[in-house]
Design an enzyme around this catalytic site. Structure first.
Site: not given
Ligand code: EPU
Length: 438
Positions: A120, A332
């Protein structure tokens, strides 16, 4: 299916059943790559994110059967092989999960190719933490015009890692890379979402040695070999919260089968403060609007055990019906209020601010990111033509259309199938008045 015409103003009533969490199941499927023997994952939902991961695993020689009715999935990784870059690249832009293939493929094959990522549009979503972590394990990373190639000719070795932010994905990257790396990995600043704990449970079943200490410290003792697992996936808390908010916004009553209390405590507290009621039963949770006036609340999204960022969008629709001013400070993702434009078009009064409207330490203050929302209610919602912008924002549009008086045409709804299994069937069961077009 791309458009739904909804006649709103009718309470949703009935029962829906949850399957496993999108944000666990897809990672568990990737974990199966690490095993020498087949794995069985139970309660896998039929959603397009699962399809994408299934296709990518197939390309790498993993044989998968998925009974879409029961949710039973068997993954056999005994013939893992390198896939063709062109075939992998055909999946560019379809999901964020491919980044988690890095560690397991480096272990199994010594190299990996990862397509351009999708997901997204709710912020920049960089993967710098992921690549930093992989470099610390000894991976060599080469950015190509179409994707990223990684190699680890000498295998991955344990590392001491400190994440600058408790990223869910980067924590999973560490877990999937460290389990069979040589030595003891120490991860500080880890995310500890229930989906991560469930992934750790799966890895432990496979033979891993992982301890979760206090203060976000995870230690992983590398082991030589892992076997397959049998695991019932954690229920989808995000879907549960979405239906709960739909019950509240439409003045309805929904029993969410499979929902559990412990992983949803923070959500339940907020739901109660808004004026929603719930009954916790062994088989699930009943969420309902008790008929009294809804109350405004102040919410700050956060990493677990805080209020999840994925919960705010449908709840904001209910907050448009609360008497007074509610505030949501999104800490977040920097750009997760795009969905409110459509709600305003439908009659809501939501103002978005760059300032941090809350006390939680936030990375987005003073940086020109529209990440705080002020919702003034109650405002009647009326039907409109709106377009789904992203997964959770899209579900909130459906909820708004169901709560509104009159007709709404909601387009781009296929995006919702990325994370909500059979949501059209569920809307039907709940008595929604709609037709699917296009
Ligand atoms: N971030 C960085 N650098 C990175 C990784 C993350 O700056 O290398 C930042 C992101 O930009 C964001 C924050 O850290 O601002 C949190 O990101 P995170 O890595 O925790 O999120 P994600 O693993 O990409 C998962 C879920 C999301 C959910 C978030 C937070 C999956 C596939 N996605 O995303 O779910 O919102 O954790 O709990 O597991 C959804 O289901 O709609 C969704 C977006």
């Amino acid at each position: 299916m791309s458009l739904i015409k909804i006649e709103g103003g009718k309470p949703l009533r009935g029962r829906v059943e949850l399957k496993g969490a999108k944000n666990l199941v897809t990672k568990a499927m990737v974990a199966s790559l690490l095993g020498e023997t087949p794995s069985t994952l139970l309660d896998v939902p039929h959603i397009s994110d699962v399809d994408v991961v299934q296709r990518l695993l197939n390309l790498h020689g993993v044989n998968i059967t998925h009974d879409e009715k029961t949710g039973d999935m068997v993954l056999d990784p005994s013939k893992v092989e390198q896939a063709h870059m062109v075939d992998i690249d055909a999946h560019a832009g379809s999901s964020r999960i491919p980044i988690l293939f890095c560690g397991p493929l480096l272990h199994r094959l010594g190299e990996a190719f990862i397509p351009g990522l999708g997901g997204c549009e709710i912020g920049d979503r960089p993967v710098d933490f992921h690549f930093d972590v992989l470099r610390q394990f000894g991976a060599v990373i080469e950015k190509l015009p179409t994707g990223t190639r990684l190699s680890a000719p000498d295998g991955l070795v344990a590392a001491k890692i400190n994440l600058p932010y408790p990223s869910v994905g980067a924590t999973e990257q560490v877990l999937l890379s460290a389990t069979t790396a040589k030595g003891l990995t120490e991860l500080r600043g880890a995310a500890i979402e229930p989906e991560i704990i469930d992934l750790i449970a799966i890895l432990q079943k496979m033979g891993a040695i992982i301890s979760v200490d206090t203060d976000r410290v995870i230690r992983i003792e590398g082991v030589k070999q892992l076997k397959g697992f049998t695991h019932k996936a954690l229920f989808d808390r995000n879907e549960a919260a979405s239906w709960a908010a739909a019950a509240l916004a439409t003045k309805g009553d929904i029993f969410v089968g499979g929902a559990k209390q412990v992983e949803m405590m923070t959500f339940l507290n907020t739901f109660r403060k808004v004026g929603g009621e719930f009954d916790i039963e062994p088989a699930g949770i009943r969420f309902f609007h008790p008929g009294s006036e809804l109350q405004p609340v102040v919410i700050e999204t956060d990493v677990h055990p805080g209020f999840m960022t994925d919960w705010q969008q449908p709840l904001v629709v209910a907050l448009t019906q609360a008497k007074g001013i509610s505030i949501v400070h999104e800490t977040v993702y920097e750009n997760r209020f795009g969905f409110t434009e459509a709600l305003n078009k439908m009659g809501a009064n939501i103002q978005i601010y760059r300032e941090c409207l809350g006390g939680n330490p936030c990375r987005f203050g003073q940086r020109n990111f529209n990440h705080s929302a002020v919702i003034s209610g109650p405002t009647p919602l009326r039907g409109a033509d709106i377009r789904v912008p992203d997964l959770r924002g899209g579900f909130s549009h459906i909820v708004a259309a169901l709560a509104a008086e009159g007709t709404s045409n909601v387009s781009n709804v296929q995006l919702i199938s990325r994370g909500y299994e059979r949501f059209i069937d569920k809307l039907q069961v709940l008595g929604a008045d709609f037709s699917v077009e296009g």
